[in-house]
Design an enzyme around this catalytic site. Structure first.
Site, PDB file in Angstrom:
ATOM      1  N   GLU A  92       0.698  -1.144  -0.225  1.00 12.00           N
ATOM      2  CA  GLU A  92      -0.100   0.096  -0.004  1.00 12.00           C
ATOM      3  C   GLU A  92       1.057   1.204   0.029  1.00 12.00           C
ATOM      4  O   GLU A  92       1.942   1.248   0.728  1.00 12.00           O
ATOM      5  CB  GLU A  92      -0.736   0.048   1.374  1.00 12.00           C
ATOM      6  CG  GLU A  92      -1.633  -1.291   1.552  1.00 12.00           C
ATOM      7  CD  GLU A  92      -2.383  -1.199   2.923  1.00 12.00           C
ATOM      8  OE1 GLU A  92      -2.460  -0.021   3.656  1.00 12.00           O
ATOM      9  OE2 GLU A  92      -2.851  -2.047   3.312  1.00 12.00           O
ATOM     10  N   CYS A 113      10.026  49.961  12.244  1.00  8.42           N
ATOM     11  CA  CYS A 113      11.221  49.217  11.607  1.00  8.42           C
ATOM     12  C   CYS A 113      10.858  49.499   9.806  1.00  8.42           C
ATOM     13  O   CYS A 113       9.783  49.112   9.490  1.00  8.42           O
ATOM     14  CB  CYS A 113      10.707  47.944  12.041  1.00  8.42           C
ATOM     15  SG  CYS A 113      12.075  46.727  11.114  1.00  8.42           S
ATOM     16  N   ASP A 147       1.641  10.306   3.804  1.00  4.70           N
ATOM     17  CA  ASP A 147       2.507  10.933   4.937  1.00  4.70           C
ATOM     18  C   ASP A 147       1.308  12.062   5.457  1.00  4.70           C
ATOM     19  O   ASP A 147       1.354  13.255   5.069  1.00  4.70           O
ATOM     20  CB  ASP A 147       3.505  11.776   4.408  1.00  4.70           C
ATOM     21  CG  ASP A 147       4.663  12.469   5.143  1.00  4.70           C
ATOM     22  OD1 ASP A 147       4.640  12.004   6.229  1.00  4.70           O
ATOM     23  OD2 ASP A 147       5.594  12.964   4.831  1.00  4.70           O
ATOM     24  N   CYS A 202      17.144  43.770  15.723  1.00  2.00           N
ATOM     25  CA  CYS A 202      16.522  43.575  14.429  1.00  2.00           C
ATOM     26  C   CYS A 202      17.501  43.935  13.242  1.00  2.00           C
ATOM     27  O   CYS A 202      18.039  45.041  13.358  1.00  2.00           O
ATOM     28  CB  CYS A 202      15.375  44.461  14.193  1.00  2.00           C
ATOM     29  SG  CYS A 202      14.663  44.407  12.554  1.00  2.00           S
ATOM     30  N   CYS A 254      10.577  41.414  15.718  1.00  2.00           N
ATOM     31  CA  CYS A 254      10.824  42.765  16.024  1.00  2.00           C
ATOM     32  C   CYS A 254       9.841  43.807  16.158  1.00  2.00           C
ATOM     33  O   CYS A 254       8.589  43.616  15.505  1.00  2.00           O
ATOM     34  CB  CYS A 254      11.307  43.376  14.590  1.00  2.00           C
ATOM     35  SG  CYS A 254      11.432  45.187  14.631  1.00  2.00           S
ATOM     36  N   CYS A 276      16.187  47.287  11.737  1.00  2.00           N
ATOM     37  CA  CYS A 276      16.130  48.879  12.701  1.00  2.00           C
ATOM     38  C   CYS A 276      17.199  48.595  13.808  1.00  2.00           C
ATOM     39  O   CYS A 276      17.124  49.736  14.534  1.00  2.00           O
ATOM     40  CB  CYS A 276      14.721  48.938  12.989  1.00  2.00           C
ATOM     41  SG  CYS A 276      14.142  48.113  14.132  1.00  2.00           S
ATOM     42  N   TYR A 297      -6.650   2.421   6.102  1.00  2.00           N
ATOM     43  CA  TYR A 297      -5.788   1.451   5.667  1.00  2.00           C
ATOM     44  C   TYR A 297      -5.944   0.179   6.648  1.00  2.00           C
ATOM     45  O   TYR A 297      -5.137  -0.763   6.425  1.00  2.00           O
ATOM     46  CB  TYR A 297      -4.317   1.894   5.795  1.00  2.00           C
ATOM     47  CG  TYR A 297      -3.978   2.581   6.884  1.00  2.00           C
ATOM     48  CD1 TYR A 297      -3.745   1.703   8.021  1.00  2.00           C
ATOM     49  CD2 TYR A 297      -3.673   3.972   7.068  1.00  2.00           C
ATOM     50  CE1 TYR A 297      -3.295   2.486   9.099  1.00  2.00           C
ATOM     51  CE2 TYR A 297      -3.011   4.452   8.011  1.00  2.00           C
ATOM     52  CZ  TYR A 297      -3.054   3.714   9.250  1.00  2.00           C
ATOM     53  OH  TYR A 297      -2.359   4.605  10.240  1.00  2.00           O
ATOM     54  N   LYS A 357      10.673   2.887   3.075  1.00  2.00           N
ATOM     55  CA  LYS A 357      10.526   4.378   3.008  1.00  2.00           C
ATOM     56  C   LYS A 357      11.366   4.909   1.613  1.00  2.00           C
ATOM     57  O   LYS A 357      12.530   4.371   1.356  1.00  2.00           O
ATOM     58  CB  LYS A 357      11.526   5.008   4.182  1.00  2.00           C
ATOM     59  CG  LYS A 357      10.628   4.784   5.231  1.00  2.00           C
ATOM     60  CD  LYS A 357       9.443   5.633   5.741  1.00  2.00           C
ATOM     61  CE  LYS A 357       9.750   7.240   6.125  1.00  2.00           C
ATOM     62  NZ  LYS A 357       9.791   7.392   7.324  1.00  2.00           N
ATOM     63  N   LYS A 373       2.160   4.542   1.370  1.00  2.00           N
ATOM     64  CA  LYS A 373       2.487   5.129   2.893  1.00  2.00           C
ATOM     65  C   LYS A 373       2.090   6.590   2.713  1.00  2.00           C
ATOM     66  O   LYS A 373       2.910   7.271   2.399  1.00  2.00           O
ATOM     67  CB  LYS A 373       3.645   4.571   3.565  1.00  2.00           C
ATOM     68  CG  LYS A 373       3.757   5.069   4.876  1.00  2.00           C
ATOM     69  CD  LYS A 373       5.291   4.545   5.299  1.00  2.00           C
ATOM     70  CE  LYS A 373       5.342   4.904   6.725  1.00  2.00           C
ATOM     71  NZ  LYS A 373       4.954   6.319   7.119  1.00  2.00           N
TER      72      LYS A 373
HETATM   73  S1  IVH Z   1      -0.374   0.379   8.919  1.00  2.00           S
HETATM   74  C1  IVH Z   1      -0.103  -1.607  12.716  1.00  2.00           C
HETATM   75  N1  IVH Z   1      -0.614   1.546   6.497  1.00  2.00           N
HETATM   76  O1  IVH Z   1       2.580   5.249   8.921  1.00  2.00           O
HETATM   77  C2  IVH Z   1      -0.154  -0.776  11.445  1.00  2.00           C
HETATM   78  N2  IVH Z   1       0.073   2.951   8.241  1.00  2.00           N
HETATM   79  O2  IVH Z   1       5.302   5.161   9.993  1.00  2.00           O
HETATM   80  C3  IVH Z   1      -0.203   0.413  11.600  1.00  2.00           C
HETATM   81  N3  IVH Z   1       0.708   5.108   7.320  1.00  2.00           N
HETATM   82  O3  IVH Z   1       1.375   5.209  12.202  1.00  2.00           O
HETATM   83  C4  IVH Z   1       0.184   1.343  10.321  1.00  2.00           C
HETATM   84  N4  IVH Z   1      -0.197   4.745   5.297  1.00  2.00           N
HETATM   85  O4  IVH Z   1       0.349   6.815  10.456  1.00  2.00           O
HETATM   86  C5  IVH Z   1      -0.370   1.749   7.850  1.00  2.00           C
HETATM   87  N5  IVH Z   1      -1.370   2.344   4.393  1.00  2.00           N
HETATM   88  C6  IVH Z   1      -0.663   2.516   5.607  1.00  2.00           C
HETATM   89  C7  IVH Z   1      -0.181   3.937   5.881  1.00  2.00           C
HETATM   90  C8  IVH Z   1       0.372   4.017   7.461  1.00  2.00           C
HETATM   91  C9  IVH Z   1       0.489   5.757   6.263  1.00  2.00           C
HETATM   92  C10 IVH Z   1       1.362   5.716   8.498  1.00  2.00           C
HETATM   93  C11 IVH Z   1       0.406   5.543   9.899  1.00  2.00           C
HETATM   94  C12 IVH Z   1       1.672   4.887  10.853  1.00  2.00           C
HETATM   95  C13 IVH Z   1       2.691   5.460  10.019  1.00  2.00           C
HETATM   96  C14 IVH Z   1       3.920   4.540  10.394  1.00  2.00           C
END
Ligand code: IVH
Length: 655
Positions: free
Chosen positions: A110, A419, A114, A398, A414, A401, A219, A304, A112
């Site tokens: 999946e 200024c 952010d 500053c 400031c 000024c 998720y 990552k 991830k």
């Molecule tokens: S699963 C026990 N799936 O990444 C498993 N996390 O670095 C829990 N996150 O705290 C996480 N996309 O906030 C999972 N498809 C995804 C995700 C995901 C983003 C985040 C989540 C987690 C953090 C960990």
């Protein structure tokens, strides 16, 4: 009113259906204007029949301000994920898993996202709680803001208890817009979409969260599982109306890397930030066998991705003073290409960031540009130091000024209102396009005029006389005449633009519009007390204090008096055109309190249409005394019938 409860409920369903088409499926079947029309009709029905209101009505997404952050314990600990950064590390992880469970394993890959992790609870089919991850054991109750997420259903067709996990995020587009608005309002910018999403979840006023437009991807299903596998449960959740990321793959281990790379290749075109891929065991029974450590599950890992980073040299650090007085350190870099553009400056945010990075002038530094608008310095390479590097000393006074700086939260400020940098910044802001829109008074001209002593304050703009600038290099009589003309024109700008132009901390354009329509004129605004300010749409404690403080300051009051003398408009005009009635068709029957022409003009001015007779395209029939047969016809067609007062109240078009 002639609606039935069935009509109301069917409208709720229809609107929820359109929300799903729009926010979940990205495939709307009606225009925004049409949606707004239906929504307004719903609100009207709910005003007349408050007893009908159901929890899944779209109107119920925005509730009340909460007074403070309450914590809620998670049923099950919310774990985080361990990370790997390469294919080799991933292989190690997979081998470890297979040593514990040596049967066949299906994996789910999946994106991830952010953003910020949340746990969401449904009971009896209704969304009852939204909680942040917190320390994993308990998190903050953010239900009021979770409910504003349009892609999340507030009611579902499932009566059992469900506990979902998901990632709340802010799209890159919304992030950009939000930071632009904040910049204009003189508020500190969010560093990236993740911080903005996490910060938004915690605001106390859900109207703020609603405006910011959070998104979510679900998720995980933690409680209420329907199938033996994660993938099937996600499909089920999607069918129930939840937003599940479309780039989720069921895979055998040989293909894992393929999917990880596939998701990475989508990264640039996505409208949200993703920082990796998550690889999870599909079968819940296998997960149970693998178990978890205190922090991480042993059945999942985050792969990552690398943020696009490049190295360059930090040549210098300059300190900029904004119009609100905040001093921002800016890194001056040896120009370098990153994510398709040449970068020679990067923000260092504040003093804490300089300390955290332990950065010196002359250092080799890594810079990256991901969700951020402005690239940032992520780290330095101390091993490459030659000993000639110089420490960065944050100024105590500053740079513009010389006034002693004061620390407010993480920022040095400031406080000298005279200024030079602050004054120049405030004149630029005052004359800018969204504010008083004075053509010919851009950044460079303001700086030049300030240095020449032609403009020493905002009010000086209106004291410019013919002959004062025409002799300057690059200026001629014609450009002088044009500038004086646009200065004169600016006196007629709408009241809200003037409020925005003042540059009060925390008051962006939207807030200025709200203030203008609430207070109607400058005197009411100047004399508003804090309680009244706080009771207004979108105004919290901090902004109320800022507005209140601004109008208590004698210098500001004197400036406003000067503006009054110059004849600047400080009155909210009820007749100001707007598009509040856009997409709506009206017809009038019977005698109203003013000539019919008055109302027809009003409707047209606000973007509405007038129809010549009753038809199914008609949205509202406004009825006065002694209505004609149009009334009966409209009733037969189920058209909304409203009185003059209801019309004015509904659309805020009162006298
Ligand atoms: S699963 C026990 N799936 O990444 C498993 N996390 O670095 C829990 N996150 O705290 C996480 N996309 O906030 C999972 N498809 C995804 C995700 C995901 C983003 C985040 C989540 C987690 C953090 C960990």
């Amino acid at each position: 009113m002639n609606w039935t409860k069935e009509q109301y409920l069917s409208l709720v369903n229809e609107l929820n259906h359109h929300c799903i088409r729009y926010y979940l499926l990205n495939d709307p079947v009606i225009s925004d204007a049409e949606y707004d029309r239906l929504y307004r009709e719903l609100i009207l029905m709910e005003e007349v029949h408050p007893e009908w209101v159901v929890p899944d009505s779209p109107s119920q997404r925005i509730g009340f301000k909460v007074s403070s952050g309450r914590t809620i314990r998670h049923d099950k600990k919310m774990l985080s994920l361990d990370n790997v950064y390469s294919e080799d590390e991933l292989k190690d992880f997979l081998n470890k898993v297979q040593r514990v469970y040596n049967g066949r394993i299906d994996w789910v890959v999946e994106p991830k996202i952010d953003g910020a992790a949340v746990s969401i609870i449904y009971e009896y089919g209704v969304l009852t709680a939204g909680v942040t991850r917190g320390d994993g054991l308990e998190g903050e109750d953010v239900t009021h803001n979770i409910r504003t997420i349009k892609s999340l259903p507030v009611k579902i067709d499932f009566k059992g208890r469900l506990v979902l996990r998901g990632e709340v995020f802010l799209s890159r587009q919304r992030f950009k817009e939000l930071n632009e608005e904040r910049g204009k309002a003189g508020e500190p910018l969010f560093a990236n979409p993740r911080n903005a999403a996490a910060g938004t979840l915690k605001v106390l006023d859900p109207r703020i969260a609603s405006d910011r437009g959070l998104g979510i991807f679900i998720y995980a299903l933690d409680d209420g599982r329907q199938y033996g596998t994660h993938f099937e449960d996600l499909l089920w959740l999607n069918k129930l109306g939840f937003s599940v990321n479309p780039h989720i793959y069921l895979s055998k281990s040989e293909e894992l890397m393929e999917y990880i790379k596939k998701i990475e290749s989508l990264r640039k075109e996505m409208d949200y930030d993703l920082d990796g891929a998550v690889i999870k065991v599909n079968d819940y029974n296998v997960r149970d066998i693998l178990g978890e450590t205190i922090k991480y599950p042993r059945w999942a890992i985050a792969y990552k991705y690398e943020a696009e980073q490049v190295t360059t040299t930090l040549i210098d650090v300059v300190f900029q003073v904004g119009r609100t007085g905040i001093v921002t350190p800016v890194a001056i870099l040896e120009p370098v290409e990153v994510s398709g553009s040449t970068v020679s400056r990067a923000s260092l945010h504040n003093e804490d960031e300089i300390i955290r990075l332990d950065i010196k002038i002359g250092d080799r530094v890594f810079i990256e540009k991901s969700g951020e608008i402005i690239p940032k310095v992520v780290k330095t390479v101390p091993e490459l130091r030659k000993g000639t590097e110089k420490s960065i000393i944050f100024p105590s006074s500053c740079p513009s000024c010389g006034a002693i700086l004061k620390k407010e939260d993480a920022y040095w400020r400031c406080l000298n209102r005279h200024c030079p940098e602050r004054v120049i910044g405030s004149i630029i802001h005052f004359a800018s396009r969204d504010a008083m829109d004075i053509r010919g008074l851009g950044d460079k001209t303001v700086e030049r005029f300030y240095k020449l002593g032609i403009l020493k304050s905002i009010t000086d703009i209106y004291l410019l006389k013919p002959g004062s600038i025409g002799h300057l290099d690059g200026f001629g009589e014609l450009s002088e005449a044009n500038l004086l003309e646009s200065i004169h024109e600016s006196k007629k700008r709408e009241f809200y633009r003037f409020i925005y132009a003042l540059g009060i901390d925390g008051v962006g354009i939207k807030m200025a519009q709200v203030l203008a329509s609430h207070f109607k004129n400058i005197d009411n605004l100047v004399s508003a007390d804090k309680e009244e300010l706080k009771s207004i749409y979108g105004i919290g404690e901090e902004v109320a204090n800022s507005i209140f403080g601004y109008f208590k300051d004698g210098n500001n009051l004197k400036m406003i008096d000067d503006f009054k003398r110059f004849g600047i408009n400080m009155q909210y005009e009820q007749t100001t055109t707007s598009d509040i009635l856009k997409g709506l068709n009206f017809l009038i029957t019977g005698t109203l309190s003013k000539p019919r022409k008055y109302f027809e003009d009003l409707i047209l001015k606000h973007g509405g249409n007038l129809l010549s007779g009753v038809s199914k395209n008609l949205n509202y029939l406004i009825v006065g005394e002694n209505p004609g047969n149009k009334l009966e016809k409209a009733r037969q067609l189920g058209i909304i019938i409203i009185t003059e007062d209801e019309f004015k109240k509904k659309f805020g078009l009162g006298d």
